[in-house]
Design a protein around this motif. Sequence first.
Motif, PDB file in Angstrom:
ATOM      1  N   GLY B  63       0.927  -1.186   0.056  1.00 58.48           N
ATOM      2  CA  GLY B  63      -0.065   0.067  -0.214  1.00 58.48           C
ATOM      3  C   GLY B  63       0.726   1.262  -0.087  1.00 58.48           C
ATOM      4  N   VAL B  64       0.350   2.314  -0.614  1.00 59.44           N
ATOM      5  CA  VAL B  64       1.038   3.644  -0.418  1.00 59.44           C
ATOM      6  C   VAL B  64       1.160   4.351   0.658  1.00 59.44           C
ATOM      7  CG1 VAL B  64       1.013   3.668  -3.151  1.00 59.44           C
ATOM      8  CG2 VAL B  64      -0.719   4.740  -1.874  1.00 59.44           C
ATOM      9  N   GLN B  65       0.300   4.454   1.402  1.00 56.48           N
ATOM     10  CA  GLN B  65       0.397   5.067   2.743  1.00 56.48           C
ATOM     11  C   GLN B  65       0.695   4.149   3.808  1.00 56.48           C
ATOM     12  OE1 GLN B  65      -3.234   5.481   1.665  1.00 56.48           O
ATOM     13  NE2 GLN B  65      -3.400   7.229   0.397  1.00 56.48           N
ATOM     14  N   LYS B  66       1.483   4.567   5.007  1.00 56.35           N
ATOM     15  CA  LYS B  66       1.829   3.989   6.286  1.00 56.35           C
ATOM     16  C   LYS B  66       0.639   3.486   6.883  1.00 56.35           C
ATOM     17  CE  LYS B  66       6.348   6.241   6.984  1.00 56.35           C
ATOM     18  NZ  LYS B  66       6.922   5.240   5.743  1.00 56.35           N
ATOM     19  N   THR B  67      -0.434   4.435   7.063  1.00 56.66           N
ATOM     20  CA  THR B  67      -1.566   4.097   7.837  1.00 56.66           C
ATOM     21  C   THR B  67      -2.732   3.166   7.168  1.00 56.66           C
ATOM     22  OG1 THR B  67      -2.562   6.233   7.684  1.00 56.66           O
ATOM     23  CG2 THR B  67      -1.264   5.954   9.700  1.00 56.66           C
ATOM     24  N   MET B  68      -2.677   3.490   5.846  1.00 50.16           N
ATOM     25  CA  MET B  68      -3.907   2.867   4.881  1.00 50.16           C
ATOM     26  C   MET B  68      -5.295   3.157   5.499  1.00 50.16           C
ATOM     27  SD  MET B  68      -2.747   1.884   2.090  1.00 50.16           S
ATOM     28  CE  MET B  68      -4.200   1.238   1.303  1.00 50.16           C
ATOM     29  N   TYR B  69      -5.896   2.100   5.525  1.00 53.06           N
ATOM     30  CA  TYR B  69      -7.516   2.191   5.982  1.00 53.06           C
ATOM     31  C   TYR B  69      -7.647   2.437   7.381  1.00 53.06           C
ATOM     32  CZ  TYR B  69      -8.037   0.096   1.254  1.00 53.06           C
ATOM     33  OH  TYR B  69      -7.995  -0.184   0.210  1.00 53.06           O
ATOM     34  N   ALA B 271       5.643  13.157 -11.986  1.00 51.45           N
ATOM     35  CA  ALA B 271       5.242  11.702 -11.635  1.00 51.45           C
ATOM     36  C   ALA B 271       4.407  11.488 -10.418  1.00 51.45           C
ATOM     37  CB  ALA B 271       6.404  10.929 -11.547  1.00 51.45           C
ATOM     38  N   PRO B 272       4.414  12.572  -9.446  1.00 45.44           N
ATOM     39  CA  PRO B 272       3.716  12.337  -8.301  1.00 45.44           C
ATOM     40  C   PRO B 272       2.139  12.379  -8.501  1.00 45.44           C
ATOM     41  CG  PRO B 272       5.675  13.291  -7.745  1.00 45.44           C
ATOM     42  CD  PRO B 272       5.514  13.325  -9.162  1.00 45.44           C
ATOM     43  N   ARG B 273       1.790  13.087  -9.645  1.00 47.92           N
ATOM     44  CA  ARG B 273       0.411  13.243  -9.999  1.00 47.92           C
ATOM     45  C   ARG B 273      -0.028  12.447 -10.928  1.00 47.92           C
ATOM     46  NH1 ARG B 273      -1.111  15.265  -5.512  1.00 47.92           N
ATOM     47  NH2 ARG B 273      -3.079  14.951  -6.395  1.00 47.92           N
ATOM     48  N   ILE B 274       0.659  11.288 -11.258  1.00 50.66           N
ATOM     49  CA  ILE B 274       0.132  10.296 -12.148  1.00 50.66           C
ATOM     50  C   ILE B 274      -0.703   9.210 -11.214  1.00 50.66           C
ATOM     51  CG2 ILE B 274       0.551   8.291 -13.717  1.00 50.66           C
ATOM     52  CD1 ILE B 274       3.183   9.802 -14.351  1.00 50.66           C
ATOM     53  N   TRP B 298       5.436  -0.499 -10.652  1.00 49.81           N
ATOM     54  CA  TRP B 298       5.342   0.877 -11.069  1.00 49.81           C
ATOM     55  C   TRP B 298       6.534   1.359 -10.304  1.00 49.81           C
ATOM     56  CZ3 TRP B 298       4.032   3.735 -14.832  1.00 49.81           C
ATOM     57  CH2 TRP B 298       3.980   4.998 -14.761  1.00 49.81           C
ATOM     58  N   ALA B 299       6.637   0.967  -8.975  1.00 50.92           N
ATOM     59  CA  ALA B 299       7.718   1.728  -8.096  1.00 50.92           C
ATOM     60  C   ALA B 299       9.114   1.174  -8.678  1.00 50.92           C
ATOM     61  CB  ALA B 299       7.654   0.996  -6.576  1.00 50.92           C
ATOM     62  N   ASN B 310      11.957  11.242  -5.946  1.00 50.34           N
ATOM     63  CA  ASN B 310      11.108  11.544  -5.131  1.00 50.34           C
ATOM     64  C   ASN B 310      10.200  10.421  -4.770  1.00 50.34           C
ATOM     65  OD1 ASN B 310       8.867  12.676  -3.521  1.00 50.34           O
ATOM     66  ND2 ASN B 310       8.424  14.256  -5.093  1.00 50.34           N
ATOM     67  N   PRO B 311      10.117   9.984  -3.470  1.00 48.14           N
ATOM     68  CA  PRO B 311       9.285   8.864  -3.165  1.00 48.14           C
ATOM     69  C   PRO B 311       7.608   8.764  -3.708  1.00 48.14           C
ATOM     70  CG  PRO B 311      10.529   9.202  -1.534  1.00 48.14           C
ATOM     71  CD  PRO B 311      10.895  10.420  -2.232  1.00 48.14           C
ATOM     72  N   LYS B 312       7.277  10.071  -3.931  1.00 48.55           N
ATOM     73  CA  LYS B 312       5.931  10.125  -4.350  1.00 48.55           C
ATOM     74  C   LYS B 312       5.804   9.958  -5.864  1.00 48.55           C
ATOM     75  CE  LYS B 312       3.438  13.234  -1.338  1.00 48.55           C
ATOM     76  NZ  LYS B 312       4.288  13.531  -0.220  1.00 48.55           N
ATOM     77  N   SER B 313       6.994   9.905  -6.557  1.00 49.58           N
ATOM     78  CA  SER B 313       6.962   9.512  -8.127  1.00 49.58           C
ATOM     79  C   SER B 313       6.797   7.960  -8.158  1.00 49.58           C
ATOM     80  CB  SER B 313       8.275   9.945  -8.466  1.00 49.58           C
ATOM     81  OG  SER B 313       8.401  11.353  -8.611  1.00 49.58           O
ATOM     82  N   TRP B 314       7.176   7.261  -7.005  1.00 51.55           N
ATOM     83  CA  TRP B 314       7.009   5.715  -6.988  1.00 51.55           C
ATOM     84  C   TRP B 314       5.808   5.123  -6.883  1.00 51.55           C
ATOM     85  CZ3 TRP B 314      11.698   5.889  -2.942  1.00 51.55           C
ATOM     86  CH2 TRP B 314      12.870   6.491  -3.447  1.00 51.55           C
TER      87      TRP B 314
END
Lengths: 134, 548
Positions: B63-69, B271-274, B298-299, B310-314
């Motif tokens: 998942g892309v967020q640390k805390t996810m849901y 890339a962060p906004r793709i 993708w990452a 930038n990690p957001k690009s990954w």
Amino acid sequence: MTEKKIRILVAKPGLDGHDRGAKVIARALRDAGMEVIYTGLRQTSEMIINTAIQEDVDAIGLSILSGAHMHYFPEIMQALKERKAEDILVFGGGIVPDEDITSLKEIGVGEIFTPGASSQEIIEYLKETIRKED
Amino acid sequence: MKAKKDWLNSDYKEASSKFPERKYPFRNLSDIEPDPIYTQDDLEDFDVENELSYPGEYPYTRGVQKTMYRGRLWTMRMFAGLGTAEQTNQRFKKLLAAGQTGLSTAFDLPTLMGYDSDHEFSRGEVGKCGVAVSSLADMEILFDGIDPETVTTSMTINSPANAIWAMYLAMAEKKGAELSKVGGTIQNDILKEFIAQKEYIFPPEPSVKLVIDTFEWGPKNVPRWNFISVSGYHIREAGSTAVQELAFTLADGIHYVRSALERGLDIDEFAPRISFFFNVHNDFFEEIAKFRAARRIWARQMREVYGAKNPKSWMLRTHAQTAGVSLTAQQPLLNIARVAIQGLAGVLGGTNSLHTDSYDEALSLPTEEAAKIALRTQQVIAYETGVSSVIDPLAGSYYLENLTDEMERQCLVYFEQIDALGGVEKAIDVGFFAREIGDASYQQQREIDSKERIIVGVNDFVDDTAKIPIQEIDKSVEIIQAKRLSEVKANRNEAAVKSALEALRLASVNGNNTMPAFMACAHAYASLGEQMDVLRQVYGIYEEPVLI
């Protein structure tokens, strides 16, 4: 005399680009021994009828998933009448509610197949209907 | 403990000679034949740190967020659009009142193809499969009473995406919103139109150029906007397998990245906004694996191949929608069950937002009631099942990790094939995608026709279909739309329209960024058709070769 092959025009009228159904059916009919012509996308009613007459087809199958079926089917039925080509069977497939199927049959559309219809069903319908008319 | 292969060769073999396996296609929808069981042996070489890591960390498999849901649920974003702008505005407000957390706009076919509601090609299609938007005036009605700084809006628009986006932003500006605070998504993925959905206007090359204009203009002007949603959804709906969906979508994404780099843009700026958009179909584990594999591939591509820092690009952020193509007109209430299971797979796959289909969509656009049940289904998944309590709860499953790896492997094979053909645009030219998808969909249909694969209510367990209520679209939509457009044209400043359209022509002829001109066109109330006609003149139109 060898039996004449059934000739079908599979057509995509209007702006709708959803062609999975049309292509799957075109292949299935071909594999069932019919001669199949596929119009490709974005056809006007006139283009479809011209092709149908030129290619001397037994039936036109219209694939419409955009909700424009109450526009295109009547337009094509009317044009076939004007061109004295009412002997061409018109059938179709797509997202079409029951009420609309009833009214389309009233103006002479043979059958409408909705999502989930099997290729076999369509093949049998065509063989039966076209043979009966011969 | 016995090794897996020994157990299969002795215990399982013996047992299945007494109790034979069912006649059932155990292979999944991508033709991957699973073993009867997966064990520790299958993960022997599994490198947890490199393959999984933690959520919010490279390669983001979990998942892309640390805390996810646990931090925030996925966005419940229901696709809606029908009839006039007024009607859709009403539907939007009802969905927001029912607890939906973002908007998603479906446009009608004339709008998707860049024709005004009064064009002859629009006859019979206005407002039928979405809302008709021919100018800023329609956009203003569509979002009346909705604050563009607090509600994010997704718009499914591709070939005319620049123009429609500009109309949305012009609407927001007229309301006094700051573009830096406006968030949302335009689909703007033209490659999958050539591959699958077929709503293209111009040839591939200028079409991709228009997309890259948004890559360049977006981050500087509307930094919270996802200017693309690279979409596998339609590829899957056109009949592809899950692996094809995964591979073709990511290949499209990579093609845009390469094109943007060729223009000299900085990967870590765009890339962060793709964003992405995948289907969730019937095969439960295959779907979960697909989402996890997509993030990892993708990452790795962004960091290792294209050098993003930038990690957001990954991070692959994605929307998901349950599979419209899996819905049946027979026993339509069964679709509620299908959608619930597919939605659950999307959530277990870690999607960032979700649309659940309505049970009546094999028959018509959804009724209000059906759309509400679909939204409520997501709420049941979110609040009642407990699946949102633990992040990526299936990680480490012998089967799922194996399947995730296998899908990644097969995806990379497709990347090689596409590269060998000379890239995505070349592969479109030679009909590669059409053939791949055509073969897959025909095979699926044959399996269903021969009853090798059972679809409940369709080729087995058949029953009389109960009648359900149908959403009808008023025939007056076409007239109302045409009337509004002629009023707009009568009341606007023609000189401003002319000069904005001329600026658009010049930008496209000279190869400059078209977005400033599109913004000027929107503010001047130039119609969508007028703007697309300018580009049709400059770029020409595309017709695909007819293949069956």
